[in-house]
Write a protein that holds these residues in place. Structure first.
Motif, PDB file in Angstrom:
ATOM      1  N   ARG A 203       5.597   4.135  -3.566  1.00  0.00           N
ATOM      2  CA  ARG A 203       6.866   4.652  -3.041  1.00  0.00           C
ATOM      3  C   ARG A 203       7.674   3.447  -2.568  1.00  0.00           C
ATOM      4  NH1 ARG A 203       5.417   7.972  -5.681  1.00  0.00           N
ATOM      5  NH2 ARG A 203       5.097  10.187  -5.313  1.00  0.00           N
ATOM      6  N   GLN A 266       7.721   6.706   4.209  1.00  0.00           N
ATOM      7  CA  GLN A 266       6.947   5.472   4.254  1.00  0.00           C
ATOM      8  C   GLN A 266       6.873   4.887   2.849  1.00  0.00           C
ATOM      9  OE1 GLN A 266       2.963   6.281   5.578  1.00  0.00           O
ATOM     10  NE2 GLN A 266       2.838   8.225   4.467  1.00  0.00           N
ATOM     11  N   ASP A 268       5.592   1.471   0.034  1.00  0.00           N
ATOM     12  CA  ASP A 268       4.721   0.355  -0.332  1.00  0.00           C
ATOM     13  C   ASP A 268       5.512  -0.939  -0.475  1.00  0.00           C
ATOM     14  OD1 ASP A 268       1.973   1.791  -1.422  1.00  0.00           O
ATOM     15  OD2 ASP A 268       3.743   3.005  -1.791  1.00  0.00           O
ATOM     16  N   ARG A 293       4.681   0.917   5.718  1.00  0.00           N
ATOM     17  CA  ARG A 293       3.331   1.124   6.263  1.00  0.00           C
ATOM     18  C   ARG A 293       2.407   1.808   5.256  1.00  0.00           C
ATOM     19  NH1 ARG A 293       6.864   4.827   8.918  1.00  0.00           N
ATOM     20  NH2 ARG A 293       6.330   7.021   8.540  1.00  0.00           N
ATOM     21  N   ARG A 294       2.747   1.754   3.990  1.00  0.00           N
ATOM     22  CA  ARG A 294       1.955   2.420   2.969  1.00  0.00           C
ATOM     23  C   ARG A 294       1.316   1.384   2.054  1.00  0.00           C
ATOM     24  NH1 ARG A 294       2.448   5.314  -2.021  1.00  0.00           N
ATOM     25  NH2 ARG A 294       1.595   7.425  -1.901  1.00  0.00           N
ATOM     26  N   GLY A 295       0.136   1.662   1.579  1.00  0.00           N
ATOM     27  CA  GLY A 295      -0.553   0.746   0.690  1.00  0.00           C
ATOM     28  C   GLY A 295      -1.300  -0.337   1.444  1.00  0.00           C
ATOM     29  N   PRO A 298       2.160  -3.962   1.931  1.00  0.00           N
ATOM     30  CA  PRO A 298       3.590  -3.657   1.770  1.00  0.00           C
ATOM     31  C   PRO A 298       4.437  -4.917   1.914  1.00  0.00           C
ATOM     32  CG  PRO A 298       2.793  -2.893   3.894  1.00  0.00           C
ATOM     33  CD  PRO A 298       1.590  -3.335   3.136  1.00  0.00           C
TER      34      PRO A 298
END
Length: 550
Positions: A203, A266, A268, A293-295, A298
């Motif tokens: 994302r 949120q 990546d 805050r994803r993956g 980031p």
């Protein structure tokens, strides 16, 4: 009872006699029909046959259709082609029919023999890539013009200059700081496209100054995500403001004008374009980073033309931020011919050129003019000029406000400030007469007047005061500091001379900064309009030299 006429014939409701119809239904013999159909087949119209034999037109048409007669020749119409109903045929039947077709039989013969619809048969042989030759020849599949994501990334590395490639190592923010046309958009788009190809479930956030900037530059621009060579274009869903990549990754569009929209989602990865032109750069960047805050790793890419602003200085000073920098010349092969030469000729070695063309963040303290610079521009007036103008900045508001009036001349590519006739407390006719007197005294060719405070009134006042030359009205659409920057660049190039000590004017010039647009700047406004008309705007031809009266 109906009345009867003396002769015994029936009478209608309104007294008229009822005549028997010649086309009343009755039994017709075979001879009657044969004679009627013969007449019709020989070319007579149905109406003529009806009048001759007493049959209705519809009955004649029905009979002729049943007998298969045509009016033109009387021959029997050919029978209609029977409808071939769609039935399932085993593969062996299809193979036999295709083999006959490839052996030389026509599609019509093959379809009639096997009871196959011609459109269905042609669709089948086209899908299987067959050609009508003596032997079956399979059509080779078209090569895929789009290389693999790995191959596309390798091609980009061979074409990009050093500043367009992401740096090695563990970084969280990559800042590409470049001049106009340095390839910033292409670098950001290539990095996002490569990231999306390698992370199918990613994302991504795309953030621009305004939503239109995201769509027209970052997505649909010549170097945007939708037009990258060697890469499959993503699908844009306008209703949801997002891009869907072939890998399944999704990129969402955001605007710096609406930073609160970054609450909740949120990401990546993210790409922030033209950071220095954002409406709320610090707050929008903070909200964006809260969503990264994803993956497992980031990352954020920032592409911008630099400006001396604290938000950019703070970003450059972060330990996790790596910076690459390039000027417009690094990407000159992809720019219009003469672009750089023209701008270098206009802006030369100025702070503005260093910022906009070289991609350098110039620390100036916000001032467009400094005292030590203005002390060097004073000089003597030449005896003649190519052009002379008087610029007027009419007062805003009630009577008593200041009216900026500055006279300036041009010799070649150099400007000369001749006089500062700014006055306060004059009526509209008073400042108009003062401007016209200056135009007569210096032999001006034009009076340039700002029309934001009532263009019709300004023109009428100057006409009433007896303007000795043409009047040109100009409109201010940008802030004072924006209009003044090209003129400040002329001073940096040493192309402006003050023919006298204009203390009040120079004080206003030093007070005008890039970060402060408040206060009264009537003299500076008039100066900017005068030098813009003479030096910034392209001169149309060249007038004969003006010799000033002694």
């Amino acid at each position: 009872m109906r009345p009867a006429n003396p002769g015994g014939a029936p009478v209608g409701h309104h007294g008229g006699m009822v005549h028997p119809s010649p086309k009343r239904r009755r039994g017709y013999t075979e001879e009657d029909w044969r004679a009627a159909m013969t007449m019709y087949a020989e070319g007579a119209s149905a109406a003529a046959v009806s009048a001759r034999h007493g049959m209705s037109v519809s009955a004649i048409y029905t009979k002729a259709s049943a007998l298969g007669l045509t009016r033109a020749s009387g021959r029997t119409a050919p029978p209609k082609t029977p409808i071939v109903r769609r039935v399932h045929r085993p593969q062996a039947a299809w193979d036999a029919a295709i083999a006959e077709y490839l052996a030389g039989e026509t599609a019509t013969v093959v379809c009639r023999r096997h009871g196959i619809n011609r459109a269905t048969f042609h669709g089948r042989i086209c899908r299987e890539g067959m050609s009508k030759t003596k032997c079956a020849t399979a059509k080779p599949p078209d090569p895929d013009p789009t290389p693999t994501p790995e191959a596309a990334a390798a091609l980009w590395r061979t074409r990009a200059h050093a500043a367009q490639l992401p740096p090695d190592g563990a970084w969280r923010t990559w800042l590409f700081q470049g001049g106009r046309g340095a390839g910033k958009t292409r670098a950001g788009a290539e990095w996002i496209a490569d990231f999306a190809a390698r992370h199918g479930a990613a994302r991504i956030a795309l953030v621009g100054g305004a939503m239109r900037d995201v769509r027209e530059v970052m997505i649909d621009g010549p170097s945007g995500l939708a037009h990258l060579p060697d890469r499959a274009a993503p699908r844009f869903e306008a209703g949801r403001q997002r891009l869907v990549f072939p890998s399944g990754a999704v990129a969402f569009a955001f605007s710096s004008q609406e930073p609160e929209r970054l609450r909740g989602p949120q990401f990546d990865a993210a790409w922030a374009d033209e950071f220095c032109a954002w409406a709320r750069p610090a707050y929008t960047l903070t909200m964006l980073r809260m969503g990264l805050r994803r993956g497992v790793d980031p990352r954020l890419v920032v592409t911008t033309t630099p400006k001396p602003m604290r938000e950019l200085r703070r970003l450059r000073g972060e330990a996790s931020c790596v910076v690459t920098q390039a000027g417009s010349a690094a990407n000159a092969a992809h720019l219009a011919p003469g672009f750089l030469e023209n701008l270098r000729d206009i802006y030369g070695d100025t702070r503005f050129a260093a910022q906009e063309l070289d991609g350098v963040m110039v620390e100036t303290g916000g001032a467009l003019w400094r005292a030590q610079d203005l002390a060097l521009v004073r000089g003597h007036a030449p005896p003649a000029y190519d052009a002379v103008v008087v610029a007027v900045d009419p007062p805003a508001g009630a009577e008593g406000a200041a009216c900026g009036i500055v006279a300036a001349g041009r010799v070649g590519r150099r400007g000369f400030v001749l006089a500062d006739e700014t006055a306060r407390g004059l009526s509209p006719l008073g400042w108009a007469q003062r401007a016209c007197d200056a135009a007569r005294r210096f032999g001006a060719q034009r009076i340039v007047a700002e029309a934001n405070q009532g263009g019709a009134m300004v023109r009428a006042m100057l006409a009433s005061a007896g303007a000795p030359c043409a009047v040109r009205l100009v409109h201010a659409t940008d802030a004072k500091r924006v209009r003044a920057e090209p003129v400040a660049a002329l001073y940096e190039q040493g192309r402006v001379t003050h023919c006298g000590a204009f203390a009040a004017l120079e004080e206003e010039m030093m007070a005008l900064s890039r970060d402060d647009d408040a206060g009264l700047r009537d003299r500076v406004d008039a100066l900017v309009w005068a030098l813009t008309a003479l030096l910034v705007e392209a001169p149309v031809g060249r007038a004969p030299p003006r010799v000033l009266p002694l």
